[in-house]
Motif scaffolding. Structure first.
Motif, PDB file in Angstrom:
ATOM      1  N   ASN A   1      -3.412 -22.449  50.295  1.00  0.00           N
ATOM      2  CA  ASN A   1      -3.243 -23.848  49.896  1.00  0.00           C
ATOM      3  C   ASN A   1      -3.067 -23.990  48.386  1.00  0.00           C
ATOM      4  O   ASN A   1      -2.313 -24.854  47.928  1.00  0.00           O
ATOM      5  CB  ASN A   1      -4.411 -24.703  50.383  1.00  0.00           C
ATOM      6  N   ILE A   2      -3.728 -23.139  47.618  1.00  0.00           N
ATOM      7  CA  ILE A   2      -3.545 -23.166  46.164  1.00  0.00           C
ATOM      8  C   ILE A   2      -2.103 -22.794  45.818  1.00  0.00           C
ATOM      9  O   ILE A   2      -1.465 -23.455  44.986  1.00  0.00           O
ATOM     10  CB  ILE A   2      -4.557 -22.224  45.474  1.00  0.00           C
ATOM     11  N   LEU A   3      -1.579 -21.768  46.471  1.00  0.00           N
ATOM     12  CA  LEU A   3      -0.178 -21.370  46.250  1.00  0.00           C
ATOM     13  C   LEU A   3       0.786 -22.497  46.605  1.00  0.00           C
ATOM     14  O   LEU A   3       1.727 -22.781  45.856  1.00  0.00           O
ATOM     15  CB  LEU A   3       0.158 -20.132  47.078  1.00  0.00           C
ATOM     16  N   ILE A   4       0.556 -23.138  47.735  1.00  0.00           N
ATOM     17  CA  ILE A   4       1.434 -24.237  48.158  1.00  0.00           C
ATOM     18  C   ILE A   4       1.350 -25.387  47.157  1.00  0.00           C
ATOM     19  O   ILE A   4       2.368 -25.993  46.793  1.00  0.00           O
ATOM     20  CB  ILE A   4       1.099 -24.700  49.591  1.00  0.00           C
ATOM     21  N   ALA A   5       0.149 -25.693  46.677  1.00  0.00           N
ATOM     22  CA  ALA A   5      -0.010 -26.766  45.682  1.00  0.00           C
ATOM     23  C   ALA A   5       0.731 -26.424  44.396  1.00  0.00           C
ATOM     24  O   ALA A   5       1.386 -27.291  43.803  1.00  0.00           O
ATOM     25  CB  ALA A   5      -1.493 -27.001  45.403  1.00  0.00           C
ATOM     26  N   LEU A   6       0.651 -25.188  43.947  1.00  0.00           N
ATOM     27  CA  LEU A   6       1.342 -24.784  42.726  1.00  0.00           C
ATOM     28  C   LEU A   6       2.855 -24.838  42.901  1.00  0.00           C
ATOM     29  O   LEU A   6       3.576 -25.303  42.010  1.00  0.00           O
ATOM     30  CB  LEU A   6       0.884 -23.388  42.299  1.00  0.00           C
ATOM     31  N   GLU A   7       3.349 -24.379  44.045  1.00  0.00           N
ATOM     32  CA  GLU A   7       4.786 -24.444  44.325  1.00  0.00           C
ATOM     33  C   GLU A   7       5.263 -25.896  44.384  1.00  0.00           C
ATOM     34  O   GLU A   7       6.308 -26.246  43.842  1.00  0.00           O
ATOM     35  CB  GLU A   7       5.112 -23.745  45.652  1.00  0.00           C
ATOM     36  N   THR A   8       4.491 -26.740  45.064  1.00  0.00           N
ATOM     37  CA  THR A   8       4.855 -28.155  45.189  1.00  0.00           C
ATOM     38  C   THR A   8       4.820 -28.838  43.830  1.00  0.00           C
ATOM     39  O   THR A   8       5.698 -29.645  43.511  1.00  0.00           O
ATOM     40  CB  THR A   8       3.916 -28.860  46.187  1.00  0.00           C
ATOM     41  N   ALA A   9       3.834 -28.500  43.012  1.00  0.00           N
ATOM     42  CA  ALA A   9       3.733 -29.088  41.674  1.00  0.00           C
ATOM     43  C   ALA A   9       4.954 -28.733  40.827  1.00  0.00           C
ATOM     44  O   ALA A   9       5.467 -29.583  40.081  1.00  0.00           O
ATOM     45  CB  ALA A   9       2.452 -28.628  40.983  1.00  0.00           C
ATOM     46  N   GLU A  10       5.429 -27.499  40.947  1.00  0.00           N
ATOM     47  CA  GLU A  10       6.604 -27.078  40.189  1.00  0.00           C
ATOM     48  C   GLU A  10       7.854 -27.851  40.602  1.00  0.00           C
ATOM     49  O   GLU A  10       8.744 -28.067  39.802  1.00  0.00           O
ATOM     50  CB  GLU A  10       6.851 -25.578  40.341  1.00  0.00           C
ATOM     51  N   ALA A  11       7.904 -28.279  41.853  1.00  0.00           N
ATOM     52  CA  ALA A  11       9.088 -28.953  42.384  1.00  0.00           C
ATOM     53  C   ALA A  11       8.949 -30.483  42.389  1.00  0.00           C
ATOM     54  O   ALA A  11       9.853 -31.181  42.837  1.00  0.00           O
ATOM     55  CB  ALA A  11       9.369 -28.461  43.801  1.00  0.00           C
ATOM     56  N   SER A  12       7.829 -30.984  41.892  1.00  0.00           N
ATOM     57  CA  SER A  12       7.602 -32.427  41.893  1.00  0.00           C
ATOM     58  C   SER A  12       6.986 -32.834  40.564  1.00  0.00           C
ATOM     59  O   SER A  12       6.838 -32.005  39.665  1.00  0.00           O
ATOM     60  CB  SER A  12       6.666 -32.816  43.049  1.00  0.00           C
ATOM     61  N   ASP A  13       6.620 -34.089  40.445  1.00  0.00           N
ATOM     62  CA  ASP A  13       5.977 -34.549  39.212  1.00  0.00           C
ATOM     63  C   ASP A  13       4.464 -34.676  39.378  1.00  0.00           C
ATOM     64  O   ASP A  13       3.810 -35.388  38.629  1.00  0.00           O
ATOM     65  CB  ASP A  13       6.589 -35.868  38.740  1.00  0.00           C
ATOM     66  N   MET A  14       3.918 -33.970  40.357  1.00  0.00           N
ATOM     67  CA  MET A  14       2.485 -34.021  40.647  1.00  0.00           C
ATOM     68  C   MET A  14       1.784 -32.802  40.048  1.00  0.00           C
ATOM     69  O   MET A  14       2.389 -31.763  39.870  1.00  0.00           O
ATOM     70  CB  MET A  14       2.250 -34.039  42.159  1.00  0.00           C
TER      71      MET A  14
ATOM     72  N   PRO B   1      -1.188 -29.847  40.433  1.00  0.00           N
ATOM     73  CA  PRO B   1      -1.775 -29.139  41.572  1.00  0.00           C
ATOM     74  C   PRO B   1      -3.105 -29.726  42.036  1.00  0.00           C
ATOM     75  O   PRO B   1      -3.350 -29.821  43.244  1.00  0.00           O
ATOM     76  CB  PRO B   1      -1.972 -27.711  41.055  1.00  0.00           C
ATOM     77  N   ASP B   2      -3.961 -30.135  41.096  1.00  0.00           N
ATOM     78  CA  ASP B   2      -5.254 -30.686  41.512  1.00  0.00           C
ATOM     79  C   ASP B   2      -5.101 -32.007  42.243  1.00  0.00           C
ATOM     80  O   ASP B   2      -5.858 -32.313  43.161  1.00  0.00           O
ATOM     81  CB  ASP B   2      -6.237 -30.798  40.342  1.00  0.00           C
ATOM     82  N   GLN B   3      -4.089 -32.801  41.879  1.00  0.00           N
ATOM     83  CA  GLN B   3      -3.810 -34.043  42.615  1.00  0.00           C
ATOM     84  C   GLN B   3      -3.386 -33.726  44.044  1.00  0.00           C
ATOM     85  O   GLN B   3      -3.806 -34.379  44.992  1.00  0.00           O
ATOM     86  CB  GLN B   3      -2.681 -34.841  41.934  1.00  0.00           C
ATOM     87  N   LEU B   4      -2.521 -32.738  44.174  1.00  0.00           N
ATOM     88  CA  LEU B   4      -2.019 -32.359  45.493  1.00  0.00           C
ATOM     89  C   LEU B   4      -3.137 -31.820  46.376  1.00  0.00           C
ATOM     90  O   LEU B   4      -3.218 -32.171  47.550  1.00  0.00           O
ATOM     91  CB  LEU B   4      -0.901 -31.319  45.347  1.00  0.00           C
ATOM     92  N   LEU B   5      -4.010 -30.994  45.801  1.00  0.00           N
ATOM     93  CA  LEU B   5      -5.127 -30.468  46.585  1.00  0.00           C
ATOM     94  C   LEU B   5      -6.065 -31.594  47.013  1.00  0.00           C
ATOM     95  O   LEU B   5      -6.554 -31.597  48.145  1.00  0.00           O
ATOM     96  CB  LEU B   5      -5.881 -29.408  45.783  1.00  0.00           C
ATOM     97  N   ALA B   6      -6.287 -32.568  46.149  1.00  0.00           N
ATOM     98  CA  ALA B   6      -7.132 -33.710  46.515  1.00  0.00           C
ATOM     99  C   ALA B   6      -6.501 -34.499  47.657  1.00  0.00           C
ATOM    100  O   ALA B   6      -7.200 -34.959  48.572  1.00  0.00           O
ATOM    101  CB  ALA B   6      -7.366 -34.608  45.305  1.00  0.00           C
ATOM    102  N   MET B   7      -5.173 -34.645  47.626  1.00  0.00           N
ATOM    103  CA  MET B   7      -4.470 -35.361  48.695  1.00  0.00           C
ATOM    104  C   MET B   7      -4.554 -34.603  50.013  1.00  0.00           C
ATOM    105  O   MET B   7      -4.455 -35.199  51.082  1.00  0.00           O
ATOM    106  CB  MET B   7      -3.006 -35.577  48.312  1.00  0.00           C
ATOM    107  N   LEU B   8      -4.724 -33.291  49.935  1.00  0.00           N
ATOM    108  CA  LEU B   8      -4.755 -32.453  51.134  1.00  0.00           C
ATOM    109  C   LEU B   8      -6.021 -32.662  51.961  1.00  0.00           C
ATOM    110  O   LEU B   8      -6.017 -32.429  53.161  1.00  0.00           O
ATOM    111  CB  LEU B   8      -4.628 -30.978  50.725  1.00  0.00           C
TER     112      LEU B   8
ATOM    113  N   GLU C   1       4.081 -38.262  51.793  1.00  0.00           N
ATOM    114  CA  GLU C   1       3.495 -39.292  50.933  1.00  0.00           C
ATOM    115  C   GLU C   1       4.078 -39.280  49.522  1.00  0.00           C
ATOM    116  O   GLU C   1       4.267 -40.330  48.910  1.00  0.00           O
ATOM    117  CB  GLU C   1       1.976 -39.121  50.867  1.00  0.00           C
ATOM    118  N   ILE C   2       4.381 -38.099  49.002  1.00  0.00           N
ATOM    119  CA  ILE C   2       4.923 -38.033  47.638  1.00  0.00           C
ATOM    120  C   ILE C   2       6.447 -38.085  47.622  1.00  0.00           C
ATOM    121  O   ILE C   2       7.074 -37.980  46.572  1.00  0.00           O
ATOM    122  CB  ILE C   2       4.420 -36.786  46.876  1.00  0.00           C
TER     123      ILE C   2
END
Length: 81
Positions: A41-54, A56-63, A74-75
């Motif tokens: 999940n940390i890897l997915i959050a980091l990948e998603t953060a690189e491809a979005s304006d979010m 990683p900690d925001q994405l993990l909290a949303m998870l 949602e994003i």
């Protein structure tokens, strides 16, 4: 990683690799992992953060209580089919 503890005294090799690959502080990786997030999940959050304006900690909290497909929807990361 069986037996890994979160006392900050030992560096987890997978966490270190993720930190180096994504150029993020190891302490961030350790903090997320020790908060209960899997390395996957940390890897997915980091990948998603690189491809979005979010962040990683925001994405993990949303998870929490959700899954990645719901977070991505949602994003606005997933387009409706």
């Amino acid at each position: 990683f069986e037996g890994f503890n979160c006392d900050g005294l030992e560096v987890h090799p997978i966490g270190q690799s993720i930190a180096e690959t994504y150029d993020v502080p190891y302490d961030d990786i350790e903090s997320w992992f020790c908060s209960g997030y899997s390395f996957e999940n940390i890897l997915i959050a980091l990948e998603t953060a690189e491809a979005s304006d979010m962040e990683p900690d925001q994405l993990l909290a949303m998870l929490l209580g959700s899954d990645w497909e719901q977070v991505w929807d949602e994003i606005g990361f997933i387009n409706d089919r």
